[in-house]
Design a protein around this motif. Structure first.
Motif, PDB file in Angstrom:
ATOM      1  N   CYS A  59       0.777  -1.246   0.045  1.00 55.26           N
ATOM      2  CA  CYS A  59      -0.025  -0.004  -0.005  1.00 55.26           C
ATOM      3  C   CYS A  59       0.719   1.396   0.130  1.00 55.26           C
ATOM      4  N   GLY A  60       2.098   1.037  -0.467  1.00 54.60           N
ATOM      5  CA  GLY A  60       2.943   2.269  -0.616  1.00 54.60           C
ATOM      6  C   GLY A  60       3.858   2.589   0.451  1.00 54.60           C
ATOM      7  N   ASP A  61       3.388   2.480   1.818  1.00 56.51           N
ATOM      8  CA  ASP A  61       4.103   2.588   3.109  1.00 56.51           C
ATOM      9  C   ASP A  61       4.417   1.420   3.926  1.00 56.51           C
ATOM     10  N   GLY A  62       3.754   0.342   3.409  1.00 57.68           N
ATOM     11  CA  GLY A  62       4.136  -0.862   4.003  1.00 57.68           C
ATOM     12  C   GLY A  62       2.971  -1.958   3.292  1.00 57.68           C
ATOM     13  N   PHE A  63       2.812  -2.978   4.089  1.00 63.84           N
ATOM     14  CA  PHE A  63       2.046  -4.305   3.492  1.00 63.84           C
ATOM     15  C   PHE A  63       0.934  -4.110   4.286  1.00 63.84           C
ATOM     16  N   TYR A  64      -0.337  -4.493   3.610  1.00 65.87           N
ATOM     17  CA  TYR A  64      -1.729  -4.660   4.212  1.00 65.87           C
ATOM     18  C   TYR A  64      -2.337  -5.938   4.184  1.00 65.87           C
ATOM     19  N   ASN A  65      -2.667  -6.437   5.307  1.00 63.58           N
ATOM     20  CA  ASN A  65      -3.283  -7.772   5.186  1.00 63.58           C
ATOM     21  C   ASN A  65      -4.921  -7.512   5.514  1.00 63.58           C
ATOM     22  N   ILE A  71      -2.063  -2.489   8.980  1.00 67.29           N
ATOM     23  CA  ILE A  71      -0.748  -2.479   7.857  1.00 67.29           C
ATOM     24  C   ILE A  71       0.378  -2.274   8.754  1.00 67.29           C
ATOM     25  N   VAL A  72       1.437  -2.950   8.098  1.00 69.77           N
ATOM     26  CA  VAL A  72       2.793  -3.014   8.760  1.00 69.77           C
ATOM     27  C   VAL A  72       3.784  -2.342   7.775  1.00 69.77           C
ATOM     28  N   ASP A  73       4.770  -1.756   8.372  1.00 68.92           N
ATOM     29  CA  ASP A  73       5.979  -1.324   7.498  1.00 68.92           C
ATOM     30  C   ASP A  73       6.627  -2.403   6.917  1.00 68.92           C
ATOM     31  N   TYR A  74       7.536  -1.990   6.105  1.00 76.08           N
ATOM     32  CA  TYR A  74       8.323  -3.103   5.177  1.00 76.08           C
ATOM     33  C   TYR A  74       9.288  -3.864   5.865  1.00 76.08           C
ATOM     34  N   LYS A  75       9.484  -3.538   7.216  1.00 78.51           N
ATOM     35  CA  LYS A  75      10.076  -4.349   8.245  1.00 78.51           C
ATOM     36  C   LYS A  75       9.269  -5.242   9.006  1.00 78.51           C
ATOM     37  N   LEU A  76       7.782  -5.114   8.664  1.00 77.91           N
ATOM     38  CA  LEU A  76       7.018  -5.864   9.376  1.00 77.91           C
ATOM     39  C   LEU A  76       6.374  -5.623  10.916  1.00 77.91           C
ATOM     40  N   ARG A  77       6.645  -4.071  10.955  1.00 79.78           N
ATOM     41  CA  ARG A  77       6.261  -3.787  12.453  1.00 79.78           C
ATOM     42  C   ARG A  77       5.199  -2.732  11.975  1.00 79.78           C
ATOM     43  N   LEU A  79       2.118  -0.505  11.794  1.00 78.81           N
ATOM     44  CA  LEU A  79       1.656   0.811  11.442  1.00 78.81           C
ATOM     45  C   LEU A  79       0.485   1.410  11.896  1.00 78.81           C
ATOM     46  N   ARG A  80      -0.486   0.681  11.598  1.00 78.05           N
ATOM     47  CA  ARG A  80      -1.899   1.101  11.951  1.00 78.05           C
ATOM     48  C   ARG A  80      -3.081   0.217  11.353  1.00 78.05           C
ATOM     49  N   ASN A  81      -4.292   0.130  11.963  1.00 76.62           N
ATOM     50  CA  ASN A  81      -5.316  -0.546  11.449  1.00 76.62           C
ATOM     51  C   ASN A  81      -5.673   0.432  10.430  1.00 76.62           C
ATOM     52  N   ALA A  82      -6.231  -0.242   9.441  1.00 75.93           N
ATOM     53  CA  ALA A  82      -7.084   0.278   8.175  1.00 75.93           C
ATOM     54  C   ALA A  82      -8.708   0.579   8.396  1.00 75.93           C
ATOM     55  N   ASP A  83      -9.130   1.673   8.242  1.00 74.78           N
ATOM     56  CA  ASP A  83     -10.691   2.179   8.437  1.00 74.78           C
ATOM     57  C   ASP A  83     -11.274   1.544   7.096  1.00 74.78           C
ATOM     58  N   ASP A  84     -12.566   1.768   6.958  1.00 75.81           N
ATOM     59  CA  ASP A  84     -13.237   1.175   5.888  1.00 75.81           C
ATOM     60  C   ASP A  84     -12.788   1.874   4.442  1.00 75.81           C
ATOM     61  N   GLU A  85     -12.436   3.137   4.481  1.00 74.95           N
ATOM     62  CA  GLU A  85     -12.131   3.653   3.440  1.00 74.95           C
ATOM     63  C   GLU A  85     -10.706   3.473   2.665  1.00 74.95           C
ATOM     64  N   GLU A  86      -9.848   3.380   3.740  1.00 71.87           N
ATOM     65  CA  GLU A  86      -8.512   2.811   3.392  1.00 71.87           C
ATOM     66  C   GLU A  86      -8.487   1.431   2.925  1.00 71.87           C
TER      67      GLU A  86
END
Length: 108
Positions: A59-65, A71-77, A79-86
């Motif tokens: 997703c640009g700043d990391g990976f989204y499951n 969403i985790v960063d590219y080192k798998l740390r 970052l945040r939870n995605a809301d419905d819009e994201e």
């Protein structure tokens, strides 16, 4: 005042910004180094592209499951939870770890 330079060296222009404007779809690396031959074109500005974990999106700043909506960063740390819009934007727009085939359906 000042200027903004992206991590890949691209400098933001406040006026007459032409990068990623819909007419020129090249990545910045392709603008700097040229296009690759047909059949081995770049998928992202980073070449080769990052390997996306199974079932996830880049997703640009990391990976989204999409199962956990994390969403985790590219080192798998974390970052945040995605809301419905994201969630909707990522699953509609971003590169995913798997390929899908599509069939050509001729018009009736």
């Amino acid at each position: 005042q000042g200027k903004y330079t992206f991590a890949d060296g691209l400098e933001y222009e406040d006026k007459e910004w032409h990068y990623c404007d819909g007419y020129d779809r090249r990545f910045y690396a392709e603008i700097c180094s040229g296009l690759k031959p047909a059949g081995i074109s770049q998928l992202t500005n980073l070449d080769p592209p990052r390997k996306i974990p199974k079932g996830c999106y880049d997703c640009g700043d990391g990976f989204y499951n999409p199962e956990t909506r994390v969403i985790v960063d590219y080192k798998l740390r974390f970052l945040r939870n995605a809301d419905d819009e994201e969630h909707e934007w990522i699953t509609r727009t971003c590169r995913k770890a798997w390929d899908e085939t599509s069939e050509h359906k001729p018009k009736p």
